[in-house]
Design an enzyme around this catalytic site. Structure first.
Site, PDB file in Angstrom:
ATOM      1  NE  ARG A   1      -3.856  -2.314   0.779  1.00 19.58           N
ATOM      2  CZ  ARG A   1      -3.741  -3.542   0.241  1.00 19.58           C
ATOM      3  NH1 ARG A   1      -2.808  -3.804  -0.656  1.00 19.58           N
ATOM      4  NH2 ARG A   1      -4.592  -4.497   0.576  1.00 19.58           N
TER       5      ARG A   1
ATOM      6  CD  GLU B   1      -5.599   0.971   2.380  1.00 20.26           C
ATOM      7  OE1 GLU B   1      -5.304  -0.085   2.953  1.00 20.26           O
ATOM      8  OE2 GLU B   1      -6.360   1.026   1.409  1.00 20.26           O
TER       9      GLU B   1
ATOM     10  CB  SER C   1      -8.869  -1.577   4.268  1.00 20.14           C
ATOM     11  OG  SER C   1      -9.287  -2.763   3.676  1.00 20.14           O
TER      12      SER C   1
HETATM   13  P1  FAD Z   1      -8.558   9.174  -4.784  1.00 21.67           P
HETATM   14  O1  FAD Z   1      -9.211   8.747  -3.527  1.00 21.67           O
HETATM   15  O2  FAD Z   1      -9.234  10.186  -5.628  1.00 21.67           O
HETATM   16  O3  FAD Z   1      -7.082   9.682  -4.456  1.00 21.67           O
HETATM   17  C1  FAD Z   1      -6.235   8.900  -3.639  1.00 21.67           C
HETATM   18  C2  FAD Z   1      -4.865   9.592  -3.569  1.00 21.67           C
HETATM   19  O4  FAD Z   1      -4.252   9.578  -4.856  1.00 21.67           O
HETATM   20  C3  FAD Z   1      -4.963  11.073  -3.175  1.00 21.67           C
HETATM   21  O5  FAD Z   1      -3.844  11.371  -2.390  1.00 21.67           O
HETATM   22  C4  FAD Z   1      -4.903  11.811  -4.511  1.00 21.67           C
HETATM   23  O6  FAD Z   1      -4.347  13.086  -4.364  1.00 21.67           O
HETATM   24  C5  FAD Z   1      -3.996  10.907  -5.328  1.00 21.67           C
HETATM   25  N1  FAD Z   1      -4.285  10.870  -6.778  1.00 21.67           N
HETATM   26  C6  FAD Z   1      -5.452  10.531  -7.366  1.00 21.67           C
HETATM   27  N2  FAD Z   1      -5.307  10.531  -8.709  1.00 21.67           N
HETATM   28  C7  FAD Z   1      -4.025  10.894  -8.975  1.00 21.67           C
HETATM   29  C8  FAD Z   1      -3.266  11.084 -10.164  1.00 21.67           C
HETATM   30  N3  FAD Z   1      -3.792  10.884 -11.389  1.00 21.67           N
HETATM   31  N4  FAD Z   1      -1.969  11.489 -10.047  1.00 21.67           N
HETATM   32  C9  FAD Z   1      -1.413  11.693  -8.835  1.00 21.67           C
HETATM   33  N5  FAD Z   1      -2.081  11.541  -7.663  1.00 21.67           N
HETATM   34  C10 FAD Z   1      -3.372  11.121  -7.737  1.00 21.67           C
HETATM   35  N6  FAD Z   1      -7.634  -0.318  -2.278  1.00 21.67           N
HETATM   36  C11 FAD Z   1      -6.835  -1.391  -2.463  1.00 21.67           C
HETATM   37  O7  FAD Z   1      -5.611  -1.253  -2.577  1.00 21.67           O
HETATM   38  N7  FAD Z   1      -7.360  -2.649  -2.533  1.00 21.67           N
HETATM   39  C12 FAD Z   1      -8.688  -2.893  -2.425  1.00 21.67           C
HETATM   40  O8  FAD Z   1      -9.117  -4.032  -2.510  1.00 21.67           O
HETATM   41  C13 FAD Z   1      -9.563  -1.775  -2.205  1.00 21.67           C
HETATM   42  N8  FAD Z   1     -10.882  -1.955  -2.035  1.00 21.67           N
HETATM   43  C14 FAD Z   1     -11.686  -0.893  -1.784  1.00 21.67           C
HETATM   44  C15 FAD Z   1     -13.064  -1.119  -1.584  1.00 21.67           C
HETATM   45  C16 FAD Z   1     -13.900  -0.053  -1.326  1.00 21.67           C
HETATM   46  C17 FAD Z   1     -15.396  -0.323  -1.123  1.00 21.67           C
HETATM   47  C18 FAD Z   1     -13.398   1.265  -1.286  1.00 21.67           C
HETATM   48  C19 FAD Z   1     -14.320   2.433  -1.060  1.00 21.67           C
HETATM   49  C20 FAD Z   1     -12.038   1.498  -1.472  1.00 21.67           C
HETATM   50  C21 FAD Z   1     -11.171   0.421  -1.716  1.00 21.67           C
HETATM   51  N9  FAD Z   1      -9.790   0.600  -1.909  1.00 21.67           N
HETATM   52  C22 FAD Z   1      -8.981  -0.478  -2.137  1.00 21.67           C
HETATM   53  C23 FAD Z   1      -9.203   1.950  -1.813  1.00 21.67           C
HETATM   54  C24 FAD Z   1      -9.277   2.767  -3.140  1.00 21.67           C
HETATM   55  O9  FAD Z   1     -10.362   2.333  -3.925  1.00 21.67           O
HETATM   56  C25 FAD Z   1      -8.004   2.634  -3.965  1.00 21.67           C
HETATM   57  O10 FAD Z   1      -6.893   3.083  -3.228  1.00 21.67           O
HETATM   58  C26 FAD Z   1      -8.071   3.444  -5.273  1.00 21.67           C
HETATM   59  O11 FAD Z   1      -6.929   3.204  -6.060  1.00 21.67           O
HETATM   60  C27 FAD Z   1      -8.209   4.954  -5.061  1.00 21.67           C
HETATM   61  O12 FAD Z   1      -8.480   5.539  -6.329  1.00 21.67           O
HETATM   62  P2  FAD Z   1      -9.218   6.935  -6.463  1.00 21.67           P
HETATM   63  O13 FAD Z   1      -9.211   7.303  -7.904  1.00 21.67           O
HETATM   64  O14 FAD Z   1     -10.535   6.891  -5.814  1.00 21.67           O
HETATM   65  O15 FAD Z   1      -8.209   7.879  -5.661  1.00 21.67           O
HETATM   66  P1  NAP Z   2      -9.921 -11.351   4.238  1.00 26.41           P
HETATM   67  O1  NAP Z   2      -9.947 -12.245   3.044  1.00 26.41           O
HETATM   68  O2  NAP Z   2     -11.013 -11.500   5.265  1.00 26.41           O
HETATM   69  O3  NAP Z   2      -8.514 -11.480   4.958  1.00 26.41           O
HETATM   70  C1  NAP Z   2      -8.261 -10.744   6.155  1.00 26.41           C
HETATM   71  C2  NAP Z   2      -6.854 -10.219   6.083  1.00 26.41           C
HETATM   72  O4  NAP Z   2      -5.957 -11.303   6.092  1.00 26.41           O
HETATM   73  C3  NAP Z   2      -6.647  -9.441   4.827  1.00 26.41           C
HETATM   74  O5  NAP Z   2      -6.446  -8.130   5.228  1.00 26.41           O
HETATM   75  C4  NAP Z   2      -5.442 -10.058   4.150  1.00 26.41           C
HETATM   76  O6  NAP Z   2      -4.338  -9.165   4.045  1.00 26.41           O
HETATM   77  C5  NAP Z   2      -4.993 -11.150   5.074  1.00 26.41           C
HETATM   78  N1  NAP Z   2      -4.875 -12.424   4.322  1.00 26.41           N
HETATM   79  C6  NAP Z   2      -5.873 -13.260   3.947  1.00 26.41           C
HETATM   80  N2  NAP Z   2      -5.366 -14.349   3.333  1.00 26.41           N
HETATM   81  C7  NAP Z   2      -4.026 -14.186   3.313  1.00 26.41           C
HETATM   82  C8  NAP Z   2      -2.951 -14.974   2.827  1.00 26.41           C
HETATM   83  N3  NAP Z   2      -3.163 -16.170   2.243  1.00 26.41           N
HETATM   84  N4  NAP Z   2      -1.696 -14.505   2.962  1.00 26.41           N
HETATM   85  C9  NAP Z   2      -1.469 -13.323   3.544  1.00 26.41           C
HETATM   86  N5  NAP Z   2      -2.446 -12.538   4.029  1.00 26.41           N
HETATM   87  C10 NAP Z   2      -3.716 -12.965   3.936  1.00 26.41           C
HETATM   88  O7  NAP Z   2      -9.855  -9.821   3.781  1.00 26.41           O
HETATM   89  P2  NAP Z   2     -10.959  -8.858   3.210  1.00 26.41           P
HETATM   90  O8  NAP Z   2     -11.089  -7.700   4.109  1.00 26.41           O
HETATM   91  O9  NAP Z   2     -12.207  -9.614   2.824  1.00 26.41           O
HETATM   92  O10 NAP Z   2     -10.278  -8.344   1.858  1.00 26.41           O
HETATM   93  C11 NAP Z   2      -9.975  -9.243   0.812  1.00 26.41           C
HETATM   94  C12 NAP Z   2      -8.838  -8.663  -0.020  1.00 26.41           C
HETATM   95  O11 NAP Z   2      -9.251  -7.426  -0.601  1.00 26.41           O
HETATM   96  C13 NAP Z   2      -7.591  -8.355   0.805  1.00 26.41           C
HETATM   97  O12 NAP Z   2      -6.446  -8.604   0.020  1.00 26.41           O
HETATM   98  C14 NAP Z   2      -7.714  -6.876   1.106  1.00 26.41           C
HETATM   99  O13 NAP Z   2      -6.474  -6.242   1.272  1.00 26.41           O
HETATM  100  C15 NAP Z   2      -8.442  -6.359  -0.138  1.00 26.41           C
HETATM  101  N6  NAP Z   2      -9.273  -5.187   0.212  1.00 26.41           N
HETATM  102  C16 NAP Z   2      -8.666  -4.001   0.371  1.00 26.41           C
HETATM  103  C17 NAP Z   2      -9.404  -2.870   0.686  1.00 26.41           C
HETATM  104  C18 NAP Z   2      -8.721  -1.537   0.799  1.00 26.41           C
HETATM  105  O14 NAP Z   2      -9.401  -0.518   0.888  1.00 26.41           O
HETATM  106  N7  NAP Z   2      -7.421  -1.489   0.811  1.00 26.41           N
HETATM  107  C19 NAP Z   2     -10.772  -2.954   0.852  1.00 26.41           C
HETATM  108  C20 NAP Z   2     -11.364  -4.196   0.712  1.00 26.41           C
HETATM  109  C21 NAP Z   2     -10.627  -5.326   0.387  1.00 26.41           C
HETATM  110  P3  NAP Z   2      -4.096  -8.076   2.859  1.00 26.41           P
HETATM  111  O15 NAP Z   2      -5.061  -7.002   3.109  1.00 26.41           O
HETATM  112  O16 NAP Z   2      -2.700  -7.663   3.104  1.00 26.41           O
HETATM  113  O17 NAP Z   2      -4.304  -8.758   1.563  1.00 26.41           O
END
Ligand code: FAD
Ligand code: NAP
Length: 339
Positions: A166, A335, A239
């Site tokens: 991340r 995050e 998250s």
């Molecule tokens: P924004 O929220 O608009 O911006 C995020 C940051 O990036 C800000 O600091 C902004 O200034 C900067 N930014 C945006 N666009 C640019 C650009 N073109 N150039 C430079 N800087 C920029 N994230 C995960 O990693 N894994 C997941 O599984 C995941 N699941 C999610 C599920 C849900 C329901 C939600 C709501 C979020 C989730 N996220 C997840 C978080 C998020 O969706 C991601 O981080 C996504 O990439 C953010 O994109 P955005 O366009 O909405 O960015």
């Molecule tokens: P999950 O499957 O319930 O798992 C719980 C946590 O355990 C996750 O955070 C994941 O870490 C870790 N995990 C599970 N299996 C693993 C493995 N085999 N090895 C190492 N780590 C493991 O998680 P969840 O909340 O439903 O999300 C599913 C996936 O979507 C995850 O990868 C999560 O990161 C991603 N997600 C991200 C966001 C976001 O906003 N960043 C939102 C929703 C879902 P990791 O998170 O490091 O993968």
């Protein structure tokens, strides 16, 4: 053509938490030229700039005394194809999930585990988006960004982006780079990643023996729809905390008091703890402070039940951080990007 600046614009439709703060100025960039002109005009008027995409990783705690530049550029294309490996490129403003679906429709695999992540292509490198055992760094083939200090265009390789969990060079240098377009090297032959969480089990339940990339995407979408609140219905930014990576000693100490702790050994001898497990164990699941709450099914997700302010969401987050530190000795890092 330069896009006009609007004034005092509500950002409620532009962030998935649904927080109602105002931008002093607001404009959109549909192409490189509009982005460049917006930055130049802001520099001339000495107005700071906040770039946003889909607003799905933001926590807005106050009115934004700046120009909010919304990336609205569109376009996706195949750049090269050697019959096995295909390089694709998409503009920053392309919505992420439809882009992933487009690559699958081209018969390409590599992004299927990253299905249904909200937001834009241009923001994906910011935190090296990841899910279900895949991060964009695994298929990343480069990006083009505008240096906001010099106005120069620059191409970045995988190494130069310094992706981490991340994390990236861009996240560590906020305000320096405007990402314009991103490239991915995808495969015609599927190399499936099914060992993470419940993916394999869901495919088995669906009767899928030899999954295609599209079948994996569909399975992940179905899991996500069950577990995660849809921001269109309940404000959230996914998250809210990163999974903490701690020493083996600390993980062992926690395990001796809580034998069911969810922990994954990492390369380098450390241990990743599931932040959601820690928060749930501490009793926060379903907790509400007015309209700021912890989701009832997924304790890693903070939710806005309607009228919560960003400051109220942040106050709840800080209470959780303090409690987890006291109970487990673990620091939780936020995050979403805080403004
Ligand atoms: P924004 O929220 O608009 O911006 C995020 C940051 O990036 C800000 O600091 C902004 O200034 C900067 N930014 C945006 N666009 C640019 C650009 N073109 N150039 C430079 N800087 C920029 N994230 C995960 O990693 N894994 C997941 O599984 C995941 N699941 C999610 C599920 C849900 C329901 C939600 C709501 C979020 C989730 N996220 C997840 C978080 C998020 O969706 C991601 O981080 C996504 O990439 C953010 O994109 P955005 O366009 O909405 O960015
Ligand atoms: P999950 O499957 O319930 O798992 C719980 C946590 O355990 C996750 O955070 C994941 O870490 C870790 N995990 C599970 N299996 C693993 C493995 N085999 N090895 C190492 N780590 C493991 O998680 P969840 O909340 O439903 O999300 C599913 C996936 O979507 C995850 O990868 C999560 O990161 C991603 N997600 C991200 C966001 C976001 O906003 N960043 C939102 C929703 C879902 P990791 O998170 O490091 O993968």
């Amino acid at each position: 053509m330069t896009a006009a600046w609007q004034q005092q614009v509500s950002l409620k439709p532009y962030n998935t938490f649904g927080i109602d703060v105002r931008a002093r100025y607001f404009t959109q960039a549909h192409d490189d030229e509009q982005a460049r002109q917006a930055l130049a005009e802001a520099a001339e008027r000495q107005v700071p700039v906040l770039v946003i995409g889909g607003g799905s990783n933001l926590l807005l705690t106050r009115d934004i005394d700046a120009l909010v530049l919304h990336m609205a550029s569109r376009g996706r294309r195949l750049l090269s194809d050697d019959g096995e490996r295909v390089v694709v490129e998409a503009e920053a403003g392309e919505p992420w999930h439809p882009f992933v679906q487009w690559t699958l429709a081209q018969g390409l695999s590599g992004l299927e585990n990253l299905s249904l992540i909200p937001g834009t292509v241009g923001a994906a490198p910011m935190q090296n988006v990841g899910a279900y055992g895949v991060e964009i760094k695994d298929v990343f083939a480069g990006l083009t960004a505008l240096d906001r200090e010099t106005g120069e265009l620059r191409d970045f390789t995988l190494q130069e982006c310094a992706f981490g969990y991340r994390d990236s060079l861009f996240k560590r240098n906020p305000g320096r780079w405007l990402i314009l377009r991103v490239r991915f090297a995808l495969d015609r032959t599927l190399r499936a990643h099914l060992d993470y969480g419940p993916v394999r089990q869901r495919l088995t339940e669906q009767g899928v023996g030899q999954p295609t990339a599209q079948a994996i995407s569909d399975a992940i979408c179905s899991i996500r729809r069950e577990k995660l609140p849809d921001p269109a219905e309940l404000g959230n930014a996914g998250s809210f905390f990163k999974n903490p990576v701690v020493t083996v000693e600390l993980a062992d100490k926690i395990r001796s008091a809580y034998p069911t702790v969810v922990a994954y050994p990492q390369a380098g001898g450390q241990v990743k703890l599931a932040a959601g497990w820690l928060i749930e164990q501490a009793g926060w699941k379903g907790h509400r402070d007015g309209d700021a709450g912890v989701h009832r099914l997924q304790s890693l997700v903070l939710v806005n039940y309607g009228q919560a302010s960003g400051a109220q969401m942040y106050a709840l987050a800080q209470k959780i951080q303090a409690d987890i530190l006291e109970r487990f000795g673990v620091e939780l890092e936020m995050e979403p990007n805080l403004y």
